[in-house]
Design an enzyme around this catalytic site. Structure first.
Site, PDB file in Angstrom:
ATOM      1  N   GLU A   1       3.528   4.258 -10.678  1.00 17.20           N
ATOM      2  CA  GLU A   1       3.209   3.154  -9.764  1.00 17.20           C
ATOM      3  C   GLU A   1       1.717   2.854  -9.892  1.00 17.20           C
ATOM      4  OE1 GLU A   1       5.782   2.231  -6.399  1.00 17.20           O
ATOM      5  OE2 GLU A   1       4.108   3.052  -5.247  1.00 17.20           O
TER       6      GLU A   1
ATOM      7  N   TYR B   1      -1.457  -0.271 -10.175  1.00 20.66           N
ATOM      8  CA  TYR B   1      -1.742  -1.621  -9.668  1.00 20.66           C
ATOM      9  C   TYR B   1      -3.136  -2.091 -10.059  1.00 20.66           C
ATOM     10  CZ  TYR B   1      -3.109   1.784  -6.021  1.00 20.66           C
ATOM     11  OH  TYR B   1      -3.595   2.877  -5.355  1.00 20.66           O
TER      12      TYR B   1
ATOM     13  N   TYR C   1       0.846  -1.198   0.000  1.00 21.04           N
ATOM     14  CA  TYR C   1       0.000   0.000   0.000  1.00 21.04           C
ATOM     15  C   TYR C   1       0.878   1.243   0.000  1.00 21.04           C
ATOM     16  CZ  TYR C   1      -3.768  -3.219   0.752  1.00 21.04           C
ATOM     17  OH  TYR C   1      -4.663  -4.242   0.566  1.00 21.04           O
ATOM     18  N   SER C   2       0.538   2.202  -0.863  1.00 22.64           N
ATOM     19  CA  SER C   2       1.287   3.468  -0.915  1.00 22.64           C
ATOM     20  C   SER C   2       1.063   4.223   0.388  1.00 22.64           C
ATOM     21  CB  SER C   2       0.771   4.357  -2.046  1.00 22.64           C
ATOM     22  OG  SER C   2       0.749   3.668  -3.255  1.00 22.64           O
TER      23      SER C   2
ATOM     24  N   CYS D   1      -0.216   7.402 -10.546  1.00 21.68           N
ATOM     25  CA  CYS D   1      -0.484   6.384  -9.525  1.00 21.68           C
ATOM     26  C   CYS D   1      -1.967   6.035  -9.516  1.00 21.68           C
ATOM     27  CB  CYS D   1      -0.043   6.887  -8.156  1.00 21.68           C
ATOM     28  SG  CYS D   1      -0.044   5.579  -6.901  1.00 21.68           S
TER      29      CYS D   1
HETATM   30  P1  FAD Z   1      -7.208 -10.125  -3.041  1.00 21.54           P
HETATM   31  O1  FAD Z   1      -7.969 -10.940  -2.081  1.00 21.54           O
HETATM   32  O2  FAD Z   1      -5.733 -10.339  -3.149  1.00 21.54           O
HETATM   33  O3  FAD Z   1      -7.877 -10.232  -4.442  1.00 21.54           O
HETATM   34  C1  FAD Z   1      -7.239  -9.718  -5.577  1.00 21.54           C
HETATM   35  C2  FAD Z   1      -7.437 -10.710  -6.680  1.00 21.54           C
HETATM   36  O4  FAD Z   1      -8.823 -10.785  -6.977  1.00 21.54           O
HETATM   37  C3  FAD Z   1      -6.785 -10.286  -7.964  1.00 21.54           C
HETATM   38  O5  FAD Z   1      -5.456 -10.692  -8.016  1.00 21.54           O
HETATM   39  C4  FAD Z   1      -7.636 -10.969  -8.992  1.00 21.54           C
HETATM   40  O6  FAD Z   1      -7.220 -12.299  -9.131  1.00 21.54           O
HETATM   41  C5  FAD Z   1      -8.993 -10.986  -8.359  1.00 21.54           C
HETATM   42  N1  FAD Z   1      -9.854  -9.937  -8.885  1.00 21.54           N
HETATM   43  C6  FAD Z   1      -9.761  -8.614  -8.644  1.00 21.54           C
HETATM   44  N2  FAD Z   1     -10.729  -7.946  -9.274  1.00 21.54           N
HETATM   45  C7  FAD Z   1     -11.448  -8.864  -9.931  1.00 21.54           C
HETATM   46  C8  FAD Z   1     -12.577  -8.796 -10.780  1.00 21.54           C
HETATM   47  N3  FAD Z   1     -13.165  -7.641 -11.057  1.00 21.54           N
HETATM   48  N4  FAD Z   1     -13.061  -9.949 -11.287  1.00 21.54           N
HETATM   49  C9  FAD Z   1     -12.475 -11.143 -11.011  1.00 21.54           C
HETATM   50  N5  FAD Z   1     -11.383 -11.270 -10.225  1.00 21.54           N
HETATM   51  C10 FAD Z   1     -10.888 -10.136  -9.695  1.00 21.54           C
HETATM   52  N6  FAD Z   1      -4.488  -0.439  -2.880  1.00 21.54           N
HETATM   53  C11 FAD Z   1      -5.127   0.544  -2.185  1.00 21.54           C
HETATM   54  O7  FAD Z   1      -6.313   0.419  -1.873  1.00 21.54           O
HETATM   55  N7  FAD Z   1      -4.451   1.676  -1.810  1.00 21.54           N
HETATM   56  C12 FAD Z   1      -3.156   1.876  -2.104  1.00 21.54           C
HETATM   57  O8  FAD Z   1      -2.577   2.907  -1.752  1.00 21.54           O
HETATM   58  C13 FAD Z   1      -2.466   0.840  -2.810  1.00 21.54           C
HETATM   59  N8  FAD Z   1      -1.162   0.980  -3.117  1.00 21.54           N
HETATM   60  C14 FAD Z   1      -0.508   0.003  -3.809  1.00 21.54           C
HETATM   61  C15 FAD Z   1       0.838   0.192  -4.107  1.00 21.54           C
HETATM   62  C16 FAD Z   1       1.509  -0.783  -4.815  1.00 21.54           C
HETATM   63  C17 FAD Z   1       2.984  -0.574  -5.130  1.00 21.54           C
HETATM   64  C18 FAD Z   1       0.834  -1.964  -5.221  1.00 21.54           C
HETATM   65  C19 FAD Z   1       1.547  -3.019  -5.999  1.00 21.54           C
HETATM   66  C20 FAD Z   1      -0.496  -2.145  -4.918  1.00 21.54           C
HETATM   67  C21 FAD Z   1      -1.196  -1.172  -4.198  1.00 21.54           C
HETATM   68  N9  FAD Z   1      -2.539  -1.327  -3.853  1.00 21.54           N
HETATM   69  C22 FAD Z   1      -3.184  -0.327  -3.179  1.00 21.54           C
HETATM   70  C23 FAD Z   1      -3.269  -2.589  -4.166  1.00 21.54           C
HETATM   71  C24 FAD Z   1      -3.159  -3.566  -2.975  1.00 21.54           C
HETATM   72  O9  FAD Z   1      -1.821  -4.025  -2.857  1.00 21.54           O
HETATM   73  C25 FAD Z   1      -4.037  -4.812  -3.143  1.00 21.54           C
HETATM   74  O10 FAD Z   1      -3.738  -5.430  -4.373  1.00 21.54           O
HETATM   75  C26 FAD Z   1      -5.521  -4.520  -3.081  1.00 21.54           C
HETATM   76  O11 FAD Z   1      -5.868  -3.944  -1.833  1.00 21.54           O
HETATM   77  C27 FAD Z   1      -6.314  -5.835  -3.234  1.00 21.54           C
HETATM   78  O12 FAD Z   1      -5.870  -6.733  -2.281  1.00 21.54           O
HETATM   79  P2  FAD Z   1      -6.890  -7.730  -1.544  1.00 21.54           P
HETATM   80  O13 FAD Z   1      -6.105  -8.607  -0.646  1.00 21.54           O
HETATM   81  O14 FAD Z   1      -8.010  -6.976  -0.938  1.00 21.54           O
HETATM   82  O15 FAD Z   1      -7.468  -8.561  -2.756  1.00 21.54           O
END
Ligand code: FAD
Ligand code: A2P
Length: 369
Positions: A367, A369, A148-149, A327
């Site tokens: 950046e 994602y 997360y940023s 971003c």
């Molecule tokens: P997970 O449980 O990991 O689910 C994600 C997975 O669900 C995906 O990989 C995909 O397989 C699936 N999926 C997603 N959407 C769909 C769809 N529409 N249909 C079907 N499948 C789908 N997030 C923020 O909120 N704020 C930030 O500041 C932020 N900064 C980031 C900075 C960087 C450098 C990076 C790499 C990512 C950042 N993110 C940010 C994103 C964050 O890291 C997570 O990826 C995001 O919160 C989702 O994680 P999760 O565990 O909730 O979802």
């Protein structure tokens, strides 16, 4: 068959023709450059850093930088103080919604206490931290970390220098008629003050701000992509933060912000305050996709706003002190590229050549994602 002397003589006869062709090409291009003096300047400013790379000594001007210079300069930026095997357990000290009534989804501002970390978990604006959500995945293994940023400055929201804040959207999507909640984003949006959270990092050097107080900062953000930009803008314009950081920003900051609805605009009151207090240094352009339309009658995205302001943006890019930061949604990248390509074409420039040069000069920061 030709004799050897005939071939040599024939070759000599062609020399004036070749010289003529070369001089014509040269004249053509210098004429074109004089028709577009700004373009010539822009090319010069973009090409210069690459030439400097092979020069024996770097130019004394601290303007555009080569990758190597950027790398060396950021050697003191902290990274990986905490890793997944030995994360820091931070305490949640705040978790509140950033959205107004009628907004879509769920986006929270979450703050963690870092004061008990040893070694101290310090960071700078533009970095990210890792969060390891509690619980296990479907295979019984601990959940993997998500990045997360960081949305706060190194001094934290309370200016005491021992907290870190995030801006998190809960991931939600429909699958086979069922609503799926993202693991980590749901965990973060649900945590309460006093809860302990495993934190890793900090990581990332892509989105760091330049040191120069005269730098110009163009920011293109969608949704939670505002997180690092919020930290930059606090560093530039928040009075108590400025007192702490002694960084007297003198350049121009221009934020392009994409949100689905007005109620989804994040940190809006702060941004309006910065605008009112710094009218000459801050510009704020919104693309509210579900309330505004682009010229084709479609949803208004930030790339449409970029296109509207293309001339001004390219004039800023011409200045070596200008940095561009992207971003948020990965999906915006092709749209931004397309808008920049069109804008560049209008100035007789080739964006696919310019972008890598800006990147190499450490002025194009992405950046997504
Ligand atoms: P997970 O449980 O990991 O689910 C994600 C997975 O669900 C995906 O990989 C995909 O397989 C699936 N999926 C997603 N959407 C769909 C769809 N529409 N249909 C079907 N499948 C789908 N997030 C923020 O909120 N704020 C930030 O500041 C932020 N900064 C980031 C900075 C960087 C450098 C990076 C790499 C990512 C950042 N993110 C940010 C994103 C964050 O890291 C997570 O990826 C995001 O919160 C989702 O994680 P999760 O565990 O909730 O979802
Ligand atoms: P929309 O969802 O109306 O299509 P949030 O993260 O709060 O949902 O905000 C993301 C913003 O970025 C929304 O306004 C969203 O519009 C917009 N958006 C979605 N896809 C793109 C894209 N490909 N390029 C630029 N903006 C996009």
């Amino acid at each position: 068959m030709y004799s050897q002397s005939t071939v040599i003589l024939g070759g000599l006869v062609h020399i004036p023709v070749v010289i003529g062709v070369f001089s014509f090409i040269q004249k053509f291009f210098s004429k074109r450059a004089s028709n577009f003096p700004q373009d010539a300047e822009l090319k010069k400013s973009l090409v210069k850093p690459i030439e400097q790379k092979s020069a024996p000594k770097p130019a004394p001007v601290a303007k555009a930088e080569t990758k190597a210079v950027v790398k060396k300069k950021h050697a003191d930026v902290p990274v990986n103080i905490y890793r997944p095997k030995t994360p820091y357990e931070g305490t949640v000290i705040g978790n509140y919604s950033l959205l107004k009534e009628g907004a879509i989804g769920r986006v929270n501002h979450i703050t963690f206490d870092l004061k008990d970390s040893d070694p101290f978990l310090n960071y700078v604006e533009g970095q990210s931290i890792g969060i390891m959500p509690a619980g296990e995945d479907a295979n019984g293994k601990p959940h993997k970390l998500r990045l997360y940023s960081i949305a706060s400055t190194r001094h934290g929201d309370d200016f005491n220098g021992n907290t870190v804040s995030l801006c998190v959207r809960q991931l939600q999507y429909e699958k086979d008629g069922e609503t799926i909640n993202g693991v980590c984003s749901t965990y973060l949006c649900d945590i309460k003050p006093g809860d302990k959270v495993k934190i890793t990092g900090p990581v990332g050097k892509e989105m760091l701000l330049p040191d120069e107080e005269e730098a110009n900062i163009v920011m293109l953000a969608t949704g939670t992509g505002i997180a690092p930009m919020r930290a930059y803008l606090r560093r530039m314009f928040e009075p108590t933060e400025k007192e702490k950081n002694k960084w007297n920003f003198k350049g121009k900051a221009w934020l392009f912000m994409g949100a689905p609805k007005s109620a989804n605009l994040l940190y809006e009151e702060d941004l309006q305050r910065y605008l009112a207090d710094n009218p000459d240094n801050f510009k704020y352009t919104k693309a509210i996709s579900r309330e505004q339309q682009n010229t084709k009658g479609g949803r208004m995205y930030i790339q449409d706003r970029v296109l509207e302001s293309a001339n001004e943006i390219f004039n800023m890019i011409e200045d070596e002190k200008t940095h561009i930061y992207l971003c948020g949604l990965k999906g915006m990248e092709p749209g931004i590229d397309e808008a920049m390509t069109k804008a560049a074409e209008e100035k007789g420039l080739n964006w696919s050549e310019l972008r890598p040069q800006l990147k190499k000069a450490g002025r194009w920061h992405v950046e997504t994602y």
